[in-house]
Structures are given as structure tokens and as C-alpha cells.
Design a protein around this motif. Structure first.
Motif, PDB file in Angstrom:
ATOM      1  N   TYR A   8       0.835  -1.201   0.000  1.00 25.85           N
ATOM      2  CA  TYR A   8       0.000   0.000   0.000  1.00 25.85           C
ATOM      3  C   TYR A   8       0.869   1.250   0.000  1.00 25.85           C
ATOM      4  O   TYR A   8       2.101   1.191   0.215  1.00 25.85           O
ATOM      5  N   LEU A   9       0.218   2.384  -0.254  1.00 21.57           N
ATOM      6  CA  LEU A   9       0.927   3.661  -0.274  1.00 21.57           C
ATOM      7  C   LEU A   9       0.917   4.267   1.117  1.00 21.57           C
ATOM      8  O   LEU A   9      -0.138   4.419   1.730  1.00 21.57           O
ATOM      9  N   SER A  10       2.110   4.608   1.589  1.00 23.81           N
ATOM     10  CA  SER A  10       2.186   5.278   2.886  1.00 23.81           C
ATOM     11  C   SER A  10       1.948   6.781   2.757  1.00 23.81           C
ATOM     12  O   SER A  10       1.637   7.443   3.731  1.00 23.81           O
ATOM     13  N   HIS A  11       2.111   7.326   1.570  1.00 25.74           N
ATOM     14  CA  HIS A  11       1.747   8.721   1.304  1.00 25.74           C
ATOM     15  C   HIS A  11       1.483   8.848  -0.194  1.00 25.74           C
ATOM     16  O   HIS A  11       1.778   7.941  -0.979  1.00 25.74           O
ATOM     17  N   ALA A  12       0.935   9.986  -0.600  1.00 25.35           N
ATOM     18  CA  ALA A  12       0.556  10.189  -1.993  1.00 25.35           C
ATOM     19  C   ALA A  12       1.787  10.180  -2.889  1.00 25.35           C
ATOM     20  O   ALA A  12       2.908  10.472  -2.463  1.00 25.35           O
ATOM     21  N   LEU A  13       1.557   9.836  -4.160  1.00 24.68           N
ATOM     22  CA  LEU A  13       2.655   9.765  -5.115  1.00 24.68           C
ATOM     23  C   LEU A  13       3.079  11.150  -5.569  1.00 24.68           C
ATOM     24  O   LEU A  13       2.270  12.081  -5.670  1.00 24.68           O
ATOM     25  N   SER A  14       4.376  11.268  -5.860  1.00 20.62           N
ATOM     26  CA  SER A  14       4.918  12.512  -6.421  1.00 20.62           C
ATOM     27  C   SER A  14       5.643  12.235  -7.728  1.00 20.62           C
ATOM     28  O   SER A  14       6.478  13.030  -8.162  1.00 20.62           O
ATOM     29  N   HIS A  15       5.349  11.096  -8.350  1.00 25.10           N
ATOM     30  CA  HIS A  15       6.034  10.701  -9.579  1.00 25.10           C
ATOM     31  C   HIS A  15       5.164  11.013 -10.784  1.00 25.10           C
ATOM     32  O   HIS A  15       3.944  11.202 -10.687  1.00 25.10           O
ATOM     33  N   ASP A  16       5.819  11.072 -11.932  1.00 23.05           N
ATOM     34  CA  ASP A  16       5.141  11.420 -13.172  1.00 23.05           C
ATOM     35  C   ASP A  16       4.464  10.196 -13.779  1.00 23.05           C
ATOM     36  O   ASP A  16       4.802   9.049 -13.467  1.00 23.05           O
ATOM     37  N   VAL A  17       3.534  10.476 -14.664  1.00 22.38           N
ATOM     38  CA  VAL A  17       2.843   9.413 -15.387  1.00 22.38           C
ATOM     39  C   VAL A  17       3.838   8.697 -16.300  1.00 22.38           C
ATOM     40  O   VAL A  17       4.787   9.302 -16.818  1.00 22.38           O
ATOM     41  N   ASP A  18       3.628   7.407 -16.474  1.00 14.59           N
ATOM     42  CA  ASP A  18       4.479   6.518 -17.280  1.00 14.59           C
ATOM     43  C   ASP A  18       5.820   6.236 -16.614  1.00 14.59           C
ATOM     44  O   ASP A  18       6.685   5.583 -17.206  1.00 14.59           O
ATOM     45  N   GLU A  19       6.007   6.686 -15.404  1.00 18.09           N
ATOM     46  CA  GLU A  19       7.238   6.354 -14.679  1.00 18.09           C
ATOM     47  C   GLU A  19       7.049   4.985 -14.001  1.00 18.09           C
ATOM     48  O   GLU A  19       5.979   4.683 -13.470  1.00 18.09           O
ATOM     49  N   THR A  20       8.087   4.172 -14.033  1.00 18.12           N
ATOM     50  CA  THR A  20       8.036   2.825 -13.456  1.00 18.12           C
ATOM     51  C   THR A  20       8.797   2.803 -12.134  1.00 18.12           C
ATOM     52  O   THR A  20       9.959   3.223 -12.076  1.00 18.12           O
ATOM     53  N   LEU A  21       8.120   2.311 -11.092  1.00 21.37           N
ATOM     54  CA  LEU A  21       8.725   2.220  -9.763  1.00 21.37           C
ATOM     55  C   LEU A  21       8.913   0.742  -9.430  1.00 21.37           C
ATOM     56  O   LEU A  21       7.979  -0.053  -9.541  1.00 21.37           O
ATOM     57  N   ARG A  22      10.115   0.407  -9.031  1.00 21.49           N
ATOM     58  CA  ARG A  22      10.415  -0.997  -8.723  1.00 21.49           C
ATOM     59  C   ARG A  22      10.428  -1.218  -7.220  1.00 21.49           C
ATOM     60  O   ARG A  22      11.068  -0.463  -6.481  1.00 21.49           O
ATOM     61  N   VAL A  23       9.728  -2.248  -6.778  1.00 23.13           N
ATOM     62  CA  VAL A  23       9.649  -2.617  -5.359  1.00 23.13           C
ATOM     63  C   VAL A  23       9.929  -4.116  -5.250  1.00 23.13           C
ATOM     64  O   VAL A  23       9.343  -4.919  -5.982  1.00 23.13           O
ATOM     65  N   THR A  24      10.833  -4.482  -4.347  1.00 25.74           N
ATOM     66  CA  THR A  24      11.154  -5.892  -4.114  1.00 25.74           C
ATOM     67  C   THR A  24      10.557  -6.321  -2.776  1.00 25.74           C
ATOM     68  O   THR A  24      10.867  -5.736  -1.742  1.00 25.74           O
ATOM     69  N   VAL A  25       9.687  -7.336  -2.822  1.00 30.49           N
ATOM     70  CA  VAL A  25       8.997  -7.841  -1.629  1.00 30.49           C
ATOM     71  C   VAL A  25       9.590  -9.212  -1.285  1.00 30.49           C
ATOM     72  O   VAL A  25       9.758 -10.060  -2.162  1.00 30.49           O
ATOM     73  N   THR A  26       9.928  -9.388  -0.017  1.00 34.64           N
ATOM     74  CA  THR A  26      10.480 -10.653   0.467  1.00 34.64           C
ATOM     75  C   THR A  26       9.432 -11.376   1.308  1.00 34.64           C
ATOM     76  O   THR A  26       8.802 -10.776   2.182  1.00 34.64           O
ATOM     77  N   VAL A  27       9.251 -12.663   1.024  1.00 33.98           N
ATOM     78  CA  VAL A  27       8.337 -13.514   1.793  1.00 33.98           C
ATOM     79  C   VAL A  27       9.192 -14.534   2.549  1.00 33.98           C
ATOM     80  O   VAL A  27       9.925 -15.303   1.929  1.00 33.98           O
ATOM     81  N   SER A  28       9.133 -14.507   3.867  1.00 32.84           N
ATOM     82  CA  SER A  28       9.951 -15.397   4.701  1.00 32.84           C
ATOM     83  C   SER A  28       9.053 -16.207   5.613  1.00 32.84           C
ATOM     84  O   SER A  28       8.002 -15.734   6.064  1.00 32.84           O
ATOM     85  N   ASP A  29       9.470 -17.454   5.863  1.00 32.97           N
ATOM     86  CA  ASP A  29       8.765 -18.244   6.865  1.00 32.97           C
ATOM     87  C   ASP A  29       9.439 -18.062   8.221  1.00 32.97           C
ATOM     88  O   ASP A  29      10.455 -17.370   8.328  1.00 32.97           O
TER      89      ASP A  29
END
Length: 899
Positions: A604-625
Motif C-alpha cells: 500500500y501507499l504510505s503517502h501520496a505519489l509525487s512521480h510522473d505518469v508513465d514512470e516505473t517504480l520498482r519494489v522488491t517484496v520478500t516472503v519469509s517463513d
């Protein structure tokens, strides 16, 4: 050919030159239409007619442009025709308007005109709709909810407009609509597959169609329970039936498939342990067999439940009631055993008395144990018989006494002792220490790993009590149990023959039989439940969103508010328990606007976006047991910022109290901060303690230095040299009044002497005056050059020292004697003893007439100084103290009081 091209270029050059010299009129646009696929030569239009050029004669010339080769121009009158067949789909693909544009120059003697020509190519229905695949296979779960839509590949049609796809048709069926939406619940047991035909129809005249075949397979869901052939069974069993006798072959059917339809059998949850020891239900086949002997005289009816369960998720077992009637047989034939029955004959005792009459009549009495008594057989013979059953395991032998007494006066008696030992009979079956062994084995064990040891004991002796072990013939997962574990027949140790996988085998049930060596042998059995313990050997698998090469692309509205849930990362773990508890975290992110819920995986978003349209944001999520060690998987999410706001029904992330959560604390960060603070406080405490100890140590060193400077540095020493005294100045000799230990001495060791102890007077330390003797006697006696000397009384001031004593003055003393004592002096020494030895006597006589050098050490005058005074000149002298003078000779100790 080259000449022709050169002429053409010259003509164009001339035309352009003429155009420059001629009056140019305003350019005009002429539009025409033609259909694709028309034959070459088909006339499209005539420029001369369409431009209303009456009067003068015009000539036309086409300017070379792209696609101009598709149209032919007749230069004499401007007639336009098709030069080659036109394919609109290749020329304009899916564009609604397809134009061929070019320029034509019209010139005459009077004027020059530039004409722009546009030829619109109209579409014809020359292409049929086409699906990406002619045939596709799909799977759908049996419990899929009504209204679920199955995604399909769409058909494509290169034509446009009304010639494009206008509708779809599906073959007749009762469960799916035209867009493959489930309209009715599925039942795999009724129909397992569906073959559908989907047709795409365009709007051309005549219309064209495209077809694909869809094969739908219904995946089974565990919606059926096993069903027994009958709900109850009644069986008769003879009490002498051999072990392993099959009582029933139970069968239960489950219409599901796979694990959902695979049935296993077992006792009901409420069946007591007694039943489990007597009977056995084969887990795979459902066969009910006799495991241990039954006894009609003990119990003649057994009633219990057997359940059948499938191996699917959330199974619902079926119950079958079993009643076993034990039939009596003549299995209790009388026979002599160590546990002899009551009134059993043991021994015959005969008596005789040569007297006559009453003197020859004998009366016998038995003493020893109540289990035996005497019974008269005839005249003077008696039988020893048992009064109760005998059991060797309780009492192995008996000591009996028989007293025979005649009836004379006085009577005579004879006493005889008997020992009765019971022989062993195989009347005890081996008994296990536990009826049920519940052990745990960690999965991924090495083949041959030790599991447990079963122990059974038999109270009988010899071969009757020798126990051997074996595995009962059972099957597990279609294979004999002996392929999974092995059993040592002598020790009862159980070993694993293969590596277990918790995800495939949760528990292994087997039965161990212990038999003795009697004839016939007796046996006992025990159950062994081997629980496979899960290890964290499976990495979490991310199921949502679908990943391609470990990443997924997700659109993100530019105007999404804070708390907007962009996506949810879902994962599963094949392990169980804590090893399957998953937690989510952000490993890296191109923007600080993203957060992830640790428990649910919501990004989820912790605050509103400040990026431009068509910009790609990369996020890496780790799933651990939560296993030890923890295993993890990662997913790279590419969020593409798109214009607009999120849908009105979008999800928002909220905290537990219902308010948006902007800050999320990580428990690991809190633990690290607390540990760092604790270590800092501990380090400060150590530094403080070390500083305090160093300060105290420095203060103590300074006090010791001050005390050392308070001592007298230089004092006079008087030495007897031959027949006169010599006085020198030197520092206090630091020597030991003790034996150095360098060599043996026949005299008492000087370590026992305390005559050189420091004297105390009025709280002031007063060291004694010593007589230093450095002679060859010390070396002869095996001592060092530092000799212990007897104490001597110091001469008063102003009095010259007395002549030095010599050993000749002691010649009158016995060889083993005590020196005279000063009655006024404290008894602070031990008397020297001179043993009578030949070696020492010769040495004593040899040194008796020699001269010695004596050093008279004058003790310092004690002073009392203040602690702050460091110079000896500032100390106040104290009155001298009279101390005895000590003469020392190694190995020989003499104490002399000087007046």
C-alpha cells in the motif's frame, strides 16, 4: 536502359524549369475511392475530366512518392488506374481510413498546376476471424462458484469496420454461457469433462467465421466421504484361532479421485487400547486380523468401530461397527506345571520304628510353609501335597521340615529337612514395557538412522524367557513395512531404512511382535507410532500476483491516496506449523511511498505519489517463513504510474483501530535498538569501574613509596676481621635468616628458628642486630654464603665491642646440647640439636681451630616520621633497644647471650 533513365531525368528537369518560367496556379486536391483486391488496370478516375480542363490541352506527370507504384497515371489525359493488386490489411493494418496520397503536375503552354491526389482504399471482407489456438485445454475446480468467468483467448480479424468480428457463438451445453461464465454447479462425479466449440463471426457479406475447440477438465474436490459396503458386521471367532487370522476384509469406496478418493482404514478414536492390542486393521487394505490371543474365559464379546478416511483435505470419515463373538473351545486340558494345582502330589515320606506297641507308633508333623501339608498314605507312609497353586515366578523354592515322633515315654523324635525347587514352565508371554511407543523422527533423516528400542520381558527362565522381536507383516503406502524400517531381532532396536519426507508421510504405524523360545512359544505385541517431524525445507512460493521470471508489472493510478492498496502478495509454504507461517517485508524500493503489511502481504501507499505518469517504480517484496533457519522468496514488482484516479471500490489499508496506518514499526529494528542501548550502558559501567580501580591503585602506590623513603637508608656495619673490628657504612643488608636450602645439613633446619623475628616496642619496628659469619664452615656444611646467626645483645653506646667469640669458647659444650638461655629474654627461638654422626663430627673437629670472619651488624636506630616527610634527616630518633646478638653457622645453630 541507363540512357532511358537519363532522358527521363532531363525531362523532369525541363518541366521544373518550365514551371519556374510559367505562371503557377494554386494547388488543388482531388479525392478518389477504390476497393482493395481490385484487378490491375481498373480505372479509378480521370484528372482531365475531374479538373474541368476545357480548351487547352494539358499534360500530366506524377511525382515519385511512397506507394505511388500502386497507382498508374496516363500522362496524356490524367487517367488513374490500378497498377498492382492492393492489400489493404498489409498497407494500413487496423486503421479505419486507408489513403494512398501522391502529387501530380498538370502543365500546358499557358499555365502550370500542382494537383494533390488522395485515393481511399475501401476494405472488403477478405479475412476470416482467427483464434490464437485451434484447440486449448483448461481445468476448473469442482467447487467453483456459479458466476465465475473462465478467461479465454480472443479471436482476431485483420478486417475493419463491419467486416470485423461482430459476435461469438458457443456450442450447446448446460453449464457455460457464451463468454464462458459458469451458470450451474459442477459435479465431477457426474461429468468430468466438457468439450465446447467457440465460434467468432464477422459482419461481412457473406460473413466469415473462426472456430476454436475448448476442452474443459473438472478437477476433483473432496466433497464425498468413503462409504462402507455395510454399516455393521458381526463375526464369530474361536478362542484358539491362530495369530494373523483374518476376520473381515472391509471395503469402503470414495467416488473422488486422487488423494481425495484414496481410502485408508483404522480404529475409531474411541477404541480402547485393549482392542488395539488384540486386533489389527490394515491401513491400506482394511483387513481386520487377530493380533493377540483371545480367551473366552476372560472375555467373550468385543465391540468397536472401524473408520475409513480419504487422504484429501478436510476429510469426513465413515464409521463401521464391528462385533466379535468369541467361541469357547476345550483348551484347558489338565497337566502338571510349575504352577502346580491344589492337592498336587509332591513327595512320599516313609517312617519306621523298631520298637513295638506305642513305642513303635510314629506321628509326623510338617513345618515350613502353608502351601504344603502332610497327608497319610498308609500306615507309616505320608505324602507331601500342595495346598494351593504354586508359581515359580513368585516363590522359586520352599524349605520344609518334617518331625517324626513316636508315642513312647519319653518320646524319641527325628527331624529331616527338605528343599523343594520348582521347575520352570513356559506360562508367561513376553510383556512390553509399553503397549504403545510414540516416537518422533525428523524428516530428511539419513537412511539407517536409529529410531527407538522396544523392550519386552519374560519372567520365565532359559529359552522360555529368551525374547526375540520381529515386525508384523503390514503394508504402508502399498509397500511392506519392512521396506521402511528394520528391527534388530535380538535387541529390539528400530532403524529407518529410508529418508522420510513430512510432506508425503506424516506418520508411520507398525506393530512389533515379541516371542519367547518356549514350546509352544508365547508372544506379545506392541504398537509403534513414528511421527515425522517437519523441517523447514520448503521455500515459500509466491502465487499472487503471477510472476514471470520473478517479476510482475502492475498499474498504479497517479492520484491514488495514502493507504491505497496497490496489490496483495500471496504465497504458500508446503511445510506446516511455524515453518509455514509467512511474513512479508520490503527488501528494496525505488520510492519511500510504498509499505507492506507484514501479515497479509498488502502493498500500500504510505503517502501520496509525487512521480510522473508513465514512470516505473520498482519494489522488491520478500516472503519469509518462521523456520530455523528461515527460508525466503522475493518478488520484484514494477508499478507503472498511469494517469487518473483509482476505482471507486478500491481497498484502503487501515490499522486495527480503523485509522490509516502511515508508520509501521519493524519488531527486529526495535530489538536491535534495545540491545544497542543495553550494550552502551554496560560499556559505560565497565569504564567507570576501571577508572575507579586505577585511581585507588595509584594512591596506594604513592603511599607505599612514601613509607619506603621513611626507612633508614644508610647505617654503620662493624666487621670482625681476624683479631680486630672494622666498621663500614652500607645499606641494610637484605638477607634471609633462613636456610637457603642449597645442600643438605645434618643440623636442624634454620627455617624452624624464629630468633630473628622483628621485635616491637611501643609500636615501633626495631630490627635485631645480627652477627654475619662468612666462613668455609658454611660451604662445608652445604649452606650458602648467607648464614643464619644467633641473636646477640647490642652493646650500649660508647662501649667498645667485646672481643669476637670463637668456636673454641664452645668446646666445653656437649656435642648434642642446648645453649644457655637468658631468663630475661622472650623465648623466641628453638634450641639447636647436634646429632652424633661420624661425618659431622670430623667436620666439627676440623673447623674447631680455624679463624673466622665475623660481621657485626649494628641495627638502625628506630625513628618515628610523619607520613608527609620524605627525608630521613627530618625524622626524630628513638631510644635504642637492646637486642641479642646472633652468631650464625650453616647447619649448626648456637644461641649466645652477651652481657
Amino acid at each position: 536502359d541507363s540512357l532511358l533513365r537519363l532522358q527521363t531525368r532531363w525531362k523532369e528537369l525541363v518541366i521544373l524549369l518550365c514551371a519556374c518560367l510559367t505562371v503557377v496556379t494554386r494547388a488543388k486536391t482531388v479525392k478518389y475511392q477504390t476497393f482493395e483486391e481490385d484487378a490491375p488496370g481498373t480505372v479509378i478516375g480521370n484528372l482531365a475530366k475531374d479538373m474541368s480542363a476545357s480548351g487547352s490541352r494539358n499534360s500530366f506527370r506524377m511525382m515519385k512518392q511512397f506507394n505511388s507504384s500502386l497507382i498508374r497515371l496516363r500522362e496524356s489525359d490524367g487517367q488513374l488506374s490500378i497498377a498492382e493488386r492492393i492489400d489493404r490489411e498489409r498497407l494500413c493494418k487496423h486503421s479505419q481510413l486507408c489513403l494512398i496520397s501522391f502529387d501530380v503536375v498538370s502543365f500546358s503552354k499557358e499555365q502550370f498546376k500542382l494537383v494533390h491526389v488522395e485515393v481511399e482504399v475501401k476494405d472488403i471482407n477478405d479475412n476470416s476471424p482467427e483464434f490464437p489456438r485451434k484447440e486449448s485445454s483448461l481445468e476448473i475446480s469442482e467447487n467453483t462458484a456459479v458466476g465465475t468467468r473462465i478467461p479465454l483467448d480472443f479471436a482476431v480479424d485483420p478486417d475493419v469496420g463491419s467486416n470485423y468480428i461482430q459476435s461469438y457463438q458457443i456450442s450447446v451445453n448446460s453449464h457455460f454461457s457464451i463468454d464462458l461464465v459458469l451458470m450451474k454447479e459442477l459435479d465431477r462425479e457426474t461429468q468430468a469433462t466438457y468439450a465446447l466449440e467457440l465460434v467468432a463471426v464477422d459482419g461481412g457479406t457473406p460473413s466469415r467465421t473462426g472456430t476454436t475447440r475448448i476442452n474443459l477438465k473438472v478437477k476433483d474436490y473432496n466433497d464425498n466421504s468413503p462409504v462402507f459396503d455395510r454399516s455393521s458386521f458381526s463375526v464369530e471367532l474361536a478362542e484358539d484361532a491362530p495369530l494373523g487370522t483374518m476376520l473381515l476384509d472391509l471395503n469402503a469406496e470414495d467416488p473422488d479421485e486422487g488423494l481425495n478418493g484414496e481410502v485408508v482404514y483404522g480404529f475409531g478414536n474411541q477404541v480402547p487400547q485393549e482392542i488395539r492390542q488384540l486386533f489389527r486393521v490394515d491401513r491400506k487394505t482394511g483387513r481386520l486380523t487377530l493380533e493377540s490371543p483371545v480367551d473366552f474365559e476372560t472375555k467373550n464379546t468385543y465391540e468397536f468401530d472401524v473408520q475409513a478416511t480419504d487422504l484429501g483435505p478436510n476429510p469426513s470419515p465413515a464409521i463401521c461397527k464391528i462385533v466379535i463373538q468369541v467361541q469357547d473351545v476345550n483348551d484347558n486340558a489338565p497337566r502338571f506345571r510349575s504352577a502346580a494345582a491344589r492337592e498336587s502330589f509332591v513327595a512320599l515320606v516313609s517312617t519306621s520304628d523298631r520298637d513295638s506297641g506305642a513305642n513303635g507308633q510314629v506321628h509326623c508333623t510338617l513345618y515350613g510353609h502353608e502351601h504344603f501339608r502332610l497327608q497319610q498314605a498308609y500306615e507309616d507312609s505320608f505324602m507331601i501335597v500342595s495346598t494351593s497353586a504354586l508359581d515359580r515366578e513368585k516363590i522359586p523354592e520352599y524349605n520344609l521340615t518334617i518331625v517324626a515322633e513316636d508315642l513312647g515315654s519319653p518320646p524319641f523324635r527325628t527331624i529331616t529337612h527338605y528343599t523343594i525347587r520348582l521347575t520352570d514352565e513356559n506360562d508367561n508371554a513376553p510383556v512390553f514395557t509399553k503397549a504403545l511407543y510414540d516416537v518422533a523422527v525428523t524428516e530428511n533423516n539419513a537412511p539407517g538412522a536409529y529410531v527407538t528400542t522396544v523392550v519386552a520381558r519374560d519372567q520365565d527362565l532359559g529359552s522360555n524367557g529368551k525374547v526375540t522381536y520381529k515386525l508384523a507383516d503390514t503394508y504402508f503406502m502399498g509397500s511392506p513395512i519392512s521396506t521402511f524400517v528394520s528391527l534388530d531381532p535380538a535387541s529390539g532396536s528400530l532403524y529407518a531404512l529410508r529418508s522420510f519426507n513430512f510432506e508425503l508421510v506424516k506418520q508411520l504405524e507398525l506393530r512389533v511382535i515379541a516371542s519367547d523360545g518356549g514350546s509352544p512359544p508365547l508372544a506379545g505385541s506392541a504398537s509403534v507410532y513414528i511421527r515425522i517431524v517437519d523441517q523447514n525445507d520448503n521455500t515459500p512460493v509466491i502465487t499472487q500476483p503471477p510472476l514471470h521470471n520473478g517479476s510482475a508489472e502492475i498499474p498504479l493510478p497517479r492520484e491514488a491516496p495514502s493507504g491505497y492498496i496497490v496489490t496483495r502478495v500471496e504465497a504458500r509454504d508446503a511445510d506446516e506449523g511455524i515453518n509455514a507461517e509467512l511474513s512479508f517485508a520490503l527488501a528494496s524500493s525505488d520510492s519511500s511511498a510504498f509499505s507492506v503489511n507484514k501479515a497479509t502481504g498488502d502493498v500500500y501507499l504510505s503517502h501520496a505519489l509525487s512521480h510522473d505518469v508513465d514512470e516505473t517504480l520498482r519494489v522488491t517484496v520478500t516472503v519469509s517463513d518462521n523456520g530455523r533457519p528461515a527460508l525466503s522468496s522475493t518478488a520484484t514488482l514494477h508499478f507503472l504510474v498511469v494517469a487518473g484516479a483509482p476505482p471507486s471500490d478500491h481497498s484502503m489499508y487501515e490499522s486495527e483501530n480503523g485509522s490509516p496506518l502511515n508508520v509501521q514499526w519493524d519488531l527486529s529494528v526495535v530489538i536491535i535498538v534495545v540491545l544497542a542501548g543495553s550494550c552502551t550502558l554496560l560499556l559505560l559501567a565497565i569504564i567507570l569501574i576501571a577508572t575507579t580501580c586505577n585511581r585507588r591503585k595509584r594512591d596506594k602506590t604513592e603511599e607505599d613509596n612514601e613509607s619506603y623513603h621513611e626507612k633508614e637508608a644508610v647505617r654503620p656495619i662493624t666487621i670482625w676481621k681476624g683479631n680486630s673490628y672494622t666498621t663500614i657504612s652500607a645499606r641494610d643488608p637484605v638477607f634471609s635468616g633462613k636456610d637457603s636450602g642449597k645442600g643438605d645439613s645434618d643440623f636442624n633446619d634454620s627455617d624452624s628458628d624464629v630468633s630473628a623475628d622483628t621485635l616491637k616496642k611501643e609500636g615501633v619496628v626495631v630490627p635485631p642486630m645480627a652477627l654475619w659469619a662468612c666462613t668455609s664452615e658454611c660451604k662445608v656444611l652445604g649452606h650458602s654464603d648467607r648464614c643464619w646467626s644467633p641473636t646477640a645483645v647490642r652493646a650500649h653506646a660508647g662501649t667498645s665491642p667485646s672481643p669476637a667469640p670463637t668456636l673454641s669458647s664452645f668446646s666445653s659444650l656437649p656435642k648434642t646440647a642446648s645453649l644457655p638461655r637468658d631468663p630475661n629474654r622472650r623465648d623466641n627461638y628453638y634450641q639447636a640439636q647436634l646429632p652424633k654422626t661420624v661425618g659431622l663430627q670430623s667436620v666439627y673437629e676440623k673447623v674447631l681451630h680455624r679463624e673466622y670472619d665475623y660481621m657485626l651488624v649494628t641495627p638502625p636506630r628506630p625513628v618515628r616520621c610523619k607520613r608527609s616527610v620524605k627525608s630521613a634527616s627530618q625524622c626524630t630518633p628513638l631510644p635504642p633497644h637492646t637486642a641479642p646478638t646472633t652468631m650464625m653457622s650453616k647447619g649448626l645453630t648456637l644461641t649466645l647471650h652477651l652481657l
